[in-house]
Design an enzyme around this catalytic site. Structure first.
Site, mmCIF file in Angstrom:
data_model
loop_
_atom_site.group_PDB
_atom_site.id
_atom_site.type_symbol
_atom_site.label_atom_id
_atom_site.label_comp_id
_atom_site.label_asym_id
_atom_site.label_seq_id
_atom_site.Cartn_x
_atom_site.Cartn_y
_atom_site.Cartn_z
ATOM 1 N N ASP A 61 7.035 8.828 6.398
ATOM 2 C CA ASP A 61 5.844 8.671 7.220
ATOM 3 C C ASP A 61 4.645 8.812 6.290
ATOM 4 O OD1 ASP A 61 4.980 8.203 9.970
ATOM 5 O OD2 ASP A 61 3.810 10.014 9.631
ATOM 6 N N ASP A 103 -3.594 -1.396 1.718
ATOM 7 C CA ASP A 103 -3.624 -1.616 0.261
ATOM 8 C C ASP A 103 -4.866 -2.364 -0.230
ATOM 9 O OD1 ASP A 103 -1.362 -0.196 -0.358
ATOM 10 O OD2 ASP A 103 -0.032 -1.937 -0.462
ATOM 11 N N ARG A 126 3.940 7.082 -2.316
ATOM 12 C CA ARG A 126 5.361 6.856 -1.954
ATOM 13 C C ARG A 126 6.249 7.025 -3.175
ATOM 14 N NH1 ARG A 126 4.450 2.914 0.633
ATOM 15 N NH2 ARG A 126 4.388 4.069 2.578
HETATM 16 P P1 IMP Z 1 3.906 4.537 8.739
HETATM 17 O O1 IMP Z 1 4.288 5.434 7.614
HETATM 18 O O2 IMP Z 1 4.855 3.400 8.839
HETATM 19 O O3 IMP Z 1 3.680 5.281 10.031
HETATM 20 O O4 IMP Z 1 2.532 3.876 8.306
HETATM 21 C C1 IMP Z 1 1.311 4.166 8.889
HETATM 22 C C2 IMP Z 1 0.303 3.071 8.596
HETATM 23 O O5 IMP Z 1 -0.170 3.222 7.269
HETATM 24 C C3 IMP Z 1 0.833 1.650 8.741
HETATM 25 O O6 IMP Z 1 -0.167 0.842 9.314
HETATM 26 C C4 IMP Z 1 1.060 1.210 7.315
HETATM 27 O O7 IMP Z 1 0.821 -0.167 7.160
HETATM 28 C C5 IMP Z 1 0.046 2.035 6.547
HETATM 29 N N1 IMP Z 1 0.595 2.391 5.239
HETATM 30 C C6 IMP Z 1 1.652 3.210 5.002
HETATM 31 N N2 IMP Z 1 1.896 3.265 3.694
HETATM 32 C C7 IMP Z 1 0.993 2.462 3.108
HETATM 33 C C8 IMP Z 1 0.785 2.078 1.765
HETATM 34 O O8 IMP Z 1 1.484 2.468 0.820
HETATM 35 N N3 IMP Z 1 -0.233 1.211 1.565
HETATM 36 C C9 IMP Z 1 -1.025 0.744 2.567
HETATM 37 N N4 IMP Z 1 -0.860 1.055 3.827
HETATM 38 C C10 IMP Z 1 0.150 1.913 4.104
#
Ligand code: IMP
Length: 192
Positions: free
Chosen positions: A65, A144, A170
């Site tokens: 998450d 990003d 990550r």
């Molecule tokens: P989740 O971890 O899938 O709940 O992500 C939450 C939100 O943050 C989503 O809209 C993802 O697209 C965004 N997100 C998560 N990790 C990244 C990343 O590494 N880069 C850009 N956006 C991210």
């Protein structure tokens, strides 16, 4: 060894594969649903998801998450990052940040590893940087294109996966996952 990564996000899957496979861990994506609870902690969201999946999916598996935390907005969108991205998107974030002098931002990841004994381990990674005033770059996903990591002049959206993986939240969290697997799995579970 082989491990399942639970995600429906192909961008996340690519990053985690590129991170772990050269280290000898084959990563298999699984889009199985799990609930994302509302709390103010990524760790708790990841832990709850892992706990919920424990009886439904064969261990070992991992999920993550993540979120973008903006200083000027007191951490928003943070744990609400998925909702904010799906509603206001990058344009909305840029509008909210338009008149703010403080552009500091950080990405955070909480990765939950469920080991073969179904014990949950949480690993975290943080990447500090800033949000810019426009979207730049077509690589990556989510936020990003609006995020420049500290020490760089290009956004995550302008980086290759390999470049992003050198510094990202990550990648740092999954490095900890790797270290844990390397140290414990062959000894405790006879998996290598
Ligand atoms: P989740 O971890 O899938 O709940 O992500 C939450 C939100 O943050 C989503 O809209 C993802 O697209 C965004 N997100 C998560 N990790 C990244 C990343 O590494 N880069 C850009 N956006 C991210």
């Amino acid at each position: 060894m082989k491990i399942t990564f639970v995600t429906s996000n192909t961008g996340k899957l690519k990053e985690v594969k590129d991170k772990l496979e050269p280290l000898g861990i084959e990563v298999v994506g699984d889009k199985v649903y799990y609930p994302e609870i509302q709390t103010d902690s990524l760790r708790e969201v990841a832990r709850y998801g892992a706990q919920w999946l424990k009886n439904r999916l064969e261990a070992p598996f991992i999920l993550d998450d993540s979120g973008l935390f903006l200083s000027a907005l007191e951490g928003f969108p943070g744990v609400y990052s998925a909702y904010a991205y799906g509603t206001i998107g990058n344009r909305g974030i840029l509008n909210l940040m338009n008149k703010k002098g403080d552009k500091r931002a950080e990405f955070r990841t909480a990765a939950a590893l469920v080991d073969p004994n179904e014990k949950i381990h949480i690993f975290e990674g943080v990447c500090k940087g800033s949000v810019i005033g426009e979207e730049r770059g077509k690589n990556g996903f989510g936020y990003d294109p609006v995020f420049i990591p500290e020490g760089y002049e290009i956004t995550f959206g302008e980086m290759s996966t390999e470049e992003k993986n050198k510094i990202s939240h990550r990648s740092l969290a999954f490095h900890e996952v790797y270290e844990y697997i390397k140290e414990h799995f062959s000894v405790e579970f006879d998996i290598s």
